[in-house]
Design a protein around this motif. Sequence first.
Motif, PDB file in Angstrom:
ATOM      1  N   VAL A  47       0.849  -1.189   0.000  1.00 60.13           N
ATOM      2  CA  VAL A  47       0.000   0.000   0.000  1.00 60.13           C
ATOM      3  C   VAL A  47       0.887   1.243   0.000  1.00 60.13           C
ATOM      4  O   VAL A  47       0.829   2.059  -0.912  1.00 60.13           O
ATOM      5  CB  VAL A  47      -0.937   0.027   1.222  1.00 60.13           C
ATOM      6  CG1 VAL A  47      -1.781   1.303   1.201  1.00 60.13           C
ATOM      7  CG2 VAL A  47      -1.816  -1.207   1.256  1.00 60.13           C
ATOM      8  N   ALA A  48       1.713   1.371   1.028  1.00 59.89           N
ATOM      9  CA  ALA A  48       2.608   2.520   1.132  1.00 59.89           C
ATOM     10  C   ALA A  48       3.692   2.216   2.145  1.00 59.89           C
ATOM     11  O   ALA A  48       3.436   1.553   3.157  1.00 59.89           O
ATOM     12  CB  ALA A  48       1.852   3.776   1.548  1.00 59.89           C
ATOM     13  N   VAL A  49       4.897   2.693   1.881  1.00 54.55           N
ATOM     14  CA  VAL A  49       6.002   2.566   2.820  1.00 54.55           C
ATOM     15  C   VAL A  49       6.732   3.891   2.889  1.00 54.55           C
ATOM     16  O   VAL A  49       6.661   4.711   1.971  1.00 54.55           O
ATOM     17  CB  VAL A  49       6.981   1.437   2.425  1.00 54.55           C
ATOM     18  CG1 VAL A  49       6.330   0.076   2.589  1.00 54.55           C
ATOM     19  CG2 VAL A  49       7.522   1.630   1.022  1.00 54.55           C
ATOM     20  N   GLY A  54      12.206   9.749   5.185  1.00 52.73           N
ATOM     21  CA  GLY A  54      10.978  10.353   4.706  1.00 52.73           C
ATOM     22  C   GLY A  54      10.609  10.057   3.271  1.00 52.73           C
ATOM     23  O   GLY A  54       9.587  10.550   2.771  1.00 52.73           O
ATOM     24  N   SER A  55      11.407   9.257   2.596  1.00 50.13           N
ATOM     25  CA  SER A  55      11.045   8.870   1.225  1.00 50.13           C
ATOM     26  C   SER A  55       9.866   7.918   1.273  1.00 50.13           C
ATOM     27  O   SER A  55       9.805   7.034   2.130  1.00 50.13           O
ATOM     28  CB  SER A  55      12.227   8.201   0.539  1.00 50.13           C
ATOM     29  OG  SER A  55      13.297   9.104   0.418  1.00 50.13           O
ATOM     30  N   THR A  56       8.953   8.092   0.333  1.00 52.93           N
ATOM     31  CA  THR A  56       7.736   7.290   0.326  1.00 52.93           C
ATOM     32  C   THR A  56       7.554   6.558  -0.996  1.00 52.93           C
ATOM     33  O   THR A  56       8.083   6.963  -2.034  1.00 52.93           O
ATOM     34  CB  THR A  56       6.494   8.161   0.568  1.00 52.93           C
ATOM     35  OG1 THR A  56       6.434   9.173  -0.450  1.00 52.93           O
ATOM     36  CG2 THR A  56       6.531   8.819   1.937  1.00 52.93           C
ATOM     37  N   ILE A  68       1.002   8.490   3.872  1.00 48.23           N
ATOM     38  CA  ILE A  68       1.726   7.824   4.945  1.00 48.23           C
ATOM     39  C   ILE A  68       2.617   8.836   5.642  1.00 48.23           C
ATOM     40  O   ILE A  68       3.186   9.727   5.006  1.00 48.23           O
ATOM     41  CB  ILE A  68       2.542   6.628   4.417  1.00 48.23           C
ATOM     42  CG1 ILE A  68       3.095   5.805   5.580  1.00 48.23           C
ATOM     43  CG2 ILE A  68       3.651   7.070   3.470  1.00 48.23           C
ATOM     44  CD1 ILE A  68       3.685   4.460   5.173  1.00 48.23           C
ATOM     45  N   SER A  69       2.708   8.698   6.952  1.00 51.18           N
ATOM     46  CA  SER A  69       3.585   9.558   7.737  1.00 51.18           C
ATOM     47  C   SER A  69       4.277   8.712   8.792  1.00 51.18           C
ATOM     48  O   SER A  69       3.894   7.559   9.034  1.00 51.18           O
ATOM     49  CB  SER A  69       2.791  10.691   8.385  1.00 51.18           C
ATOM     50  OG  SER A  69       1.796  10.168   9.246  1.00 51.18           O
TER      51      SER A  69
END
Length: 120
Positions: A47-49, A54-56, A68-69
Amino acid sequence: VQLQASGGGSVQVGGSLRLSCAASGNIFSINTMGWYRRPPGKERELVAVITSGGSTKYADSVKGLFTISRDNTKNTTDLQMSSLKTEDTAVYYCYALLGTPGTMIHREYWGQGTQVTVSS
């Protein structure tokens, strides 16, 4: 090491949910944290990492809809999900690539999963 996820639930199409995950235990460093999901009858998917810097990375299907945070000081990550669709229905798993004291490598850890159901 434990990953504790929270925030799942049921919502109608177009609604929003926020998932949270906290990593605890004997942790030296966390490289990557994020979320995967397993839709009904399908394989687990990204889904998201987010990295410690802070790279997404997002799945194409959620770009611009999910955010995402991460809080490196608390070893937590959140996933804000907006404009939810029925196809977002899945069990969501928190993920971390982390190292423990005394080891030179990072390994993967998974949370227990939290159900997100989006209904029309």
